[in-house]
Design a protein around this motif. Structure first.
Motif, PDB file in Angstrom:
ATOM      1  N   VAL A 134      -7.872  -2.083  10.080  1.00 34.77           N
ATOM      2  CA  VAL A 134      -6.664  -2.670  10.679  1.00 34.77           C
ATOM      3  C   VAL A 134      -5.706  -3.191   9.609  1.00 34.77           C
ATOM      4  O   VAL A 134      -4.495  -2.940   9.660  1.00 34.77           O
ATOM      5  CB  VAL A 134      -7.043  -3.815  11.645  1.00 34.77           C
ATOM      6  N   ASN A 135      -6.249  -3.914   8.615  1.00 36.32           N
ATOM      7  CA  ASN A 135      -5.409  -4.636   7.650  1.00 36.32           C
ATOM      8  C   ASN A 135      -5.310  -3.991   6.266  1.00 36.32           C
ATOM      9  O   ASN A 135      -4.579  -4.489   5.416  1.00 36.32           O
ATOM     10  CB  ASN A 135      -5.955  -6.059   7.474  1.00 36.32           C
ATOM     11  N   LYS A 136      -6.081  -2.911   6.041  1.00 33.54           N
ATOM     12  CA  LYS A 136      -6.175  -2.311   4.701  1.00 33.54           C
ATOM     13  C   LYS A 136      -6.626  -3.353   3.681  1.00 33.54           C
ATOM     14  O   LYS A 136      -6.208  -3.356   2.530  1.00 33.54           O
ATOM     15  CB  LYS A 136      -4.846  -1.677   4.284  1.00 33.54           C
ATOM     16  N   ASP A 137      -7.515  -4.231   4.127  1.00 30.01           N
ATOM     17  CA  ASP A 137      -7.989  -5.313   3.283  1.00 30.01           C
ATOM     18  C   ASP A 137      -9.301  -5.836   3.841  1.00 30.01           C
ATOM     19  O   ASP A 137      -9.605  -5.654   5.022  1.00 30.01           O
ATOM     20  CB  ASP A 137      -6.953  -6.442   3.245  1.00 30.01           C
ATOM     21  N   LEU A 138     -10.077  -6.505   2.987  1.00 27.09           N
ATOM     22  CA  LEU A 138     -11.322  -7.130   3.423  1.00 27.09           C
ATOM     23  C   LEU A 138     -11.171  -8.629   3.576  1.00 27.09           C
ATOM     24  O   LEU A 138     -12.144  -9.351   3.739  1.00 27.09           O
ATOM     25  CB  LEU A 138     -12.446  -6.827   2.429  1.00 27.09           C
TER      26      LEU A 138
ATOM     27  N   ARG B 182      -0.370  -7.450  -2.208  1.00 32.24           N
ATOM     28  CA  ARG B 182      -0.682  -6.079  -1.809  1.00 32.24           C
ATOM     29  C   ARG B 182      -0.475  -5.127  -2.986  1.00 32.24           C
ATOM     30  O   ARG B 182       0.355  -5.364  -3.869  1.00 32.24           O
ATOM     31  CB  ARG B 182       0.224  -5.640  -0.650  1.00 32.24           C
ATOM     32  N   THR B 183      -1.212  -4.033  -2.975  1.00 29.82           N
ATOM     33  CA  THR B 183      -1.018  -2.990  -3.981  1.00 29.82           C
ATOM     34  C   THR B 183       0.170  -2.120  -3.587  1.00 29.82           C
ATOM     35  O   THR B 183       0.741  -2.254  -2.500  1.00 29.82           O
ATOM     36  CB  THR B 183      -2.266  -2.103  -4.088  1.00 29.82           C
ATOM     37  N   GLU B 184       0.516  -1.211  -4.473  1.00 33.59           N
ATOM     38  CA  GLU B 184       1.589  -0.254  -4.195  1.00 33.59           C
ATOM     39  C   GLU B 184       1.323   0.548  -2.927  1.00 33.59           C
ATOM     40  O   GLU B 184       2.252   0.922  -2.214  1.00 33.59           O
ATOM     41  CB  GLU B 184       1.728   0.690  -5.391  1.00 33.59           C
ATOM     42  N   ASP B 185       0.049   0.791  -2.639  1.00 35.70           N
ATOM     43  CA  ASP B 185      -0.334   1.594  -1.480  1.00 35.70           C
ATOM     44  C   ASP B 185      -0.594   0.752  -0.235  1.00 35.70           C
ATOM     45  O   ASP B 185      -1.015   1.287   0.794  1.00 35.70           O
ATOM     46  CB  ASP B 185      -1.588   2.405  -1.820  1.00 35.70           C
ATOM     47  N   GLY B 186      -0.345  -0.561  -0.320  1.00 33.51           N
ATOM     48  CA  GLY B 186      -0.462  -1.420   0.845  1.00 33.51           C
ATOM     49  C   GLY B 186      -1.821  -2.048   1.068  1.00 33.51           C
ATOM     50  O   GLY B 186      -2.038  -2.721   2.083  1.00 33.51           O
ATOM     51  N   PHE B 187      -2.749  -1.881   0.132  1.00 32.01           N
ATOM     52  CA  PHE B 187      -4.061  -2.498   0.263  1.00 32.01           C
ATOM     53  C   PHE B 187      -4.022  -3.933  -0.250  1.00 32.01           C
ATOM     54  O   PHE B 187      -3.188  -4.285  -1.090  1.00 32.01           O
ATOM     55  CB  PHE B 187      -5.107  -1.707  -0.534  1.00 32.01           C
ATOM     56  N   GLY B 188      -4.935  -4.761   0.257  1.00 31.11           N
ATOM     57  CA  GLY B 188      -5.091  -6.094  -0.308  1.00 31.11           C
ATOM     58  C   GLY B 188      -5.323  -5.965  -1.802  1.00 31.11           C
ATOM     59  O   GLY B 188      -6.097  -5.111  -2.244  1.00 31.11           O
ATOM     60  N   ILE B 189      -4.673  -6.816  -2.603  1.00 30.91           N
ATOM     61  CA  ILE B 189      -4.662  -6.633  -4.056  1.00 30.91           C
ATOM     62  C   ILE B 189      -6.060  -6.688  -4.664  1.00 30.91           C
ATOM     63  O   ILE B 189      -6.390  -5.920  -5.570  1.00 30.91           O
ATOM     64  CB  ILE B 189      -3.725  -7.674  -4.727  1.00 30.91           C
ATOM     65  N   GLU B 190      -6.920  -7.580  -4.154  1.00 24.71           N
ATOM     66  CA  GLU B 190      -8.259  -7.697  -4.729  1.00 24.71           C
ATOM     67  C   GLU B 190      -9.126  -6.498  -4.369  1.00 24.71           C
ATOM     68  O   GLU B 190      -9.821  -5.934  -5.227  1.00 24.71           O
ATOM     69  CB  GLU B 190      -8.915  -9.003  -4.270  1.00 24.71           C
ATOM     70  N   PHE B 191      -9.082  -6.078  -3.123  1.00 32.02           N
ATOM     71  CA  PHE B 191      -9.806  -4.875  -2.720  1.00 32.02           C
ATOM     72  C   PHE B 191      -9.259  -3.657  -3.454  1.00 32.02           C
ATOM     73  O   PHE B 191     -10.014  -2.817  -3.962  1.00 32.02           O
ATOM     74  CB  PHE B 191      -9.687  -4.679  -1.206  1.00 32.02           C
ATOM     75  N   GLY B 192      -7.934  -3.569  -3.553  1.00 33.93           N
ATOM     76  CA  GLY B 192      -7.302  -2.406  -4.162  1.00 33.93           C
ATOM     77  C   GLY B 192      -7.558  -2.276  -5.647  1.00 33.93           C
ATOM     78  O   GLY B 192      -7.836  -1.183  -6.138  1.00 33.93           O
ATOM     79  N   VAL B 193      -7.494  -3.384  -6.380  1.00 33.74           N
ATOM     80  CA  VAL B 193      -7.688  -3.346  -7.838  1.00 33.74           C
ATOM     81  C   VAL B 193      -9.163  -3.408  -8.201  1.00 33.74           C
ATOM     82  O   VAL B 193      -9.665  -2.578  -8.966  1.00 33.74           O
ATOM     83  CB  VAL B 193      -6.921  -4.501  -8.514  1.00 33.74           C
ATOM     84  N   ASN B 194      -9.862  -4.409  -7.653  1.00 32.92           N
ATOM     85  CA  ASN B 194     -11.247  -4.637  -8.067  1.00 32.92           C
ATOM     86  C   ASN B 194     -12.191  -3.520  -7.625  1.00 32.92           C
ATOM     87  O   ASN B 194     -13.167  -3.230  -8.321  1.00 32.92           O
ATOM     88  CB  ASN B 194     -11.750  -5.973  -7.511  1.00 32.92           C
ATOM     89  N   HIS B 195     -11.903  -2.922  -6.477  1.00 34.22           N
ATOM     90  CA  HIS B 195     -12.776  -1.846  -5.997  1.00 34.22           C
ATOM     91  C   HIS B 195     -12.101  -0.483  -5.951  1.00 34.22           C
ATOM     92  O   HIS B 195     -12.512   0.448  -6.644  1.00 34.22           O
ATOM     93  CB  HIS B 195     -13.326  -2.169  -4.608  1.00 34.22           C
ATOM     94  N   LEU B 196     -11.041  -0.345  -5.151  1.00 24.97           N
ATOM     95  CA  LEU B 196     -10.540   0.991  -4.814  1.00 24.97           C
ATOM     96  C   LEU B 196      -9.982   1.733  -6.027  1.00 24.97           C
ATOM     97  O   LEU B 196     -10.244   2.932  -6.206  1.00 24.97           O
ATOM     98  CB  LEU B 196      -9.481   0.886  -3.714  1.00 24.97           C
ATOM     99  N   GLY B 197      -9.229   1.050  -6.883  1.00 26.23           N
ATOM    100  CA  GLY B 197      -8.698   1.700  -8.074  1.00 26.23           C
ATOM    101  C   GLY B 197      -9.804   2.201  -8.985  1.00 26.23           C
ATOM    102  O   GLY B 197      -9.749   3.319  -9.506  1.00 26.23           O
TER     103      GLY B 197
ATOM    104  N   ALA C  66      -3.513  -1.032  -9.368  1.00 24.05           N
ATOM    105  CA  ALA C  66      -2.916  -1.346  -8.075  1.00 24.05           C
ATOM    106  C   ALA C  66      -2.087  -0.187  -7.537  1.00 24.05           C
ATOM    107  O   ALA C  66      -1.396  -0.320  -6.530  1.00 24.05           O
ATOM    108  CB  ALA C  66      -2.038  -2.595  -8.185  1.00 24.05           C
ATOM    109  N   SER C  67      -2.164   0.959  -8.210  1.00 24.01           N
ATOM    110  CA  SER C  67      -1.440   2.158  -7.794  1.00 24.01           C
ATOM    111  C   SER C  67      -2.355   3.367  -7.904  1.00 24.01           C
ATOM    112  O   SER C  67      -2.754   3.747  -9.006  1.00 24.01           O
ATOM    113  CB  SER C  67      -0.198   2.358  -8.672  1.00 24.01           C
ATOM    114  N   LEU C  68      -2.689   3.978  -6.781  1.00 24.40           N
ATOM    115  CA  LEU C  68      -3.546   5.162  -6.811  1.00 24.40           C
ATOM    116  C   LEU C  68      -2.836   6.304  -7.543  1.00 24.40           C
ATOM    117  O   LEU C  68      -3.485   7.118  -8.210  1.00 24.40           O
ATOM    118  CB  LEU C  68      -3.931   5.578  -5.395  1.00 24.40           C
ATOM    119  N   LYS C  69      -1.518   6.353  -7.444  1.00 23.03           N
ATOM    120  CA  LYS C  69      -0.747   7.361  -8.175  1.00 23.03           C
ATOM    121  C   LYS C  69      -0.920   7.176  -9.671  1.00 23.03           C
ATOM    122  O   LYS C  69      -1.085   8.154 -10.420  1.00 23.03           O
ATOM    123  CB  LYS C  69       0.736   7.253  -7.803  1.00 23.03           C
TER     124      LYS C  69
END
Length: 318
Positions: free
Chosen positions: A185-189, A130-145, A97-100
């Protein structure tokens, strides 16, 4: 009495059908040599990830549990060591949940580990927030991370020769949809506080996993690295640990009766890790230890390419 017998027959028949279809079991028969090889498993401290780690450790692999929770990771390592005798299972901290945090993990890994043969993108959740970077938690963890983690480790996978990337998706991808305008718009799906809304967001994130693998395979052509997405089955794990109490009351009895245990749920992941000769199937979606077809949107070249490009921008890779 007759009505009772008929009801029992219907229930038993339904149970039989479900265990042969939706809750079908499979067994990994892959036996690729793992001694001297290194595997990273995200979320390897529990559930399917821990079962996968245990099997790979038993085969002699160096297994790195890439997890957020140190205490759970150390408990998992102790259990794996006790069951396998392996002393080559280690913990490395990463918070998807943190790109850093993902960047820090890969920087440390690349400095301290000389090879990487398997990357198992296993971790996932159903939750709101939300993730640390402001993305929806599921999109941010399951995909983006996982997207960033994979991109930063690709060169090391190529160096080792014959590397594989296994990403856990779900049959839930069938109900997913990628709305790029909403993402911008929302940083989320998916947005909303109701359970069905963040379940829809989960489906969307699982579609991202399939599309990511589809596009990744195209970008890996001409290399010795292959990739696969996986439906593990419907498994009793901590995936739904963030759902409400009333949902747990409903889900838990059904889960105990029908859901696969983590070891059964790990079989298709292990198949994609260990089965020899599946390299021509790179980019495909697997369920029950076999390649399966997917619906049109899950193999749409244009959508997969756009998701990749958008993900690169969101991760600061372009």
């Amino acid at each position: 009495m007759l009505q009772f017998v008929l009801l029992a027959a219907v229930l038993l028949g339904g149970y039989f059908v479900l265990t042969k279809t939706l809750f079908k079991r499979s067994i990994c028969k892959g036996n690729a040599a793992m001694a001297g090889k290194t595997a990273i498993i995200t979320g390897g401290n529990t559930g399917i990830g821990k079962a996968t780690a245990l099997h790979l450790a038993r085969k002699g692999a160096r297994v790195i549990l890439a997890c957020r929770n140190r205490d759970k990771a150390e408990a998992a390592i102790a259990e794996i060591q006790q069951k396998t005798g392996s002393t080559d299972v280690v913990y490395m901290h990463v918070d998807l949940a943190s790109l850093k945090s993902v960047r820090s993990f890969t920087e440390i890994f690349l400095k301290t580990e000389s090879r990487l043969d398997l990357l198992v993108n296993n971790a996932g959740l159903v939750a709101d927030g939300r993730t640390e970077d402001g993305f929806g938690i599921e999109f941010g963890v399951n995909h983006l991370g996982h997207f960033l983690l994979t991109c930063l480790l690709l060169e090391r996978l190529k160096e080792s020769g014959g590397g594989r990337i296994v990403t856990l998706s779900s049959m839930a991808h069938r109900w997913g949809h990628i709305d790029f305008e909403a993402l911008a718009v929302n940083k989320d799906l998916g947005t909303g506080k109701y359970s069905w809304q963040f379940f829809q967001a989960y489906c969307n994130s699982k579609l991202c996993n399939v599309l990511f693998t589809h596009e990744l395979a195209k970008r890996l052509k001409g290399t010795n690295v292959t990739c696969y997405s996986v439906h593990p089955g419907i498994v009793r794990t901590e995936l739904s640990r963030n759902v409400s109490l009333w949902q747990k009351i409903f889900i838990d009895p059904v889960a105990k009766l029908l859901f696969l245990d983590p070891e059964a749920g790990a079989q298709t992941s292990l198949h994609c890790c260990l089965q020899e000769g599946i390299e021509p199937l790179s980019g495909r979606y697997f369920s029950c230890c076999a390649a399966q077809d997917v619906h049109g949107q899950a193999k749409d070249d244009a959508v997969a390419r756009k998701l990749w490009e958008v993900s690169e921008r969101l991760c600061g890779l372009s």
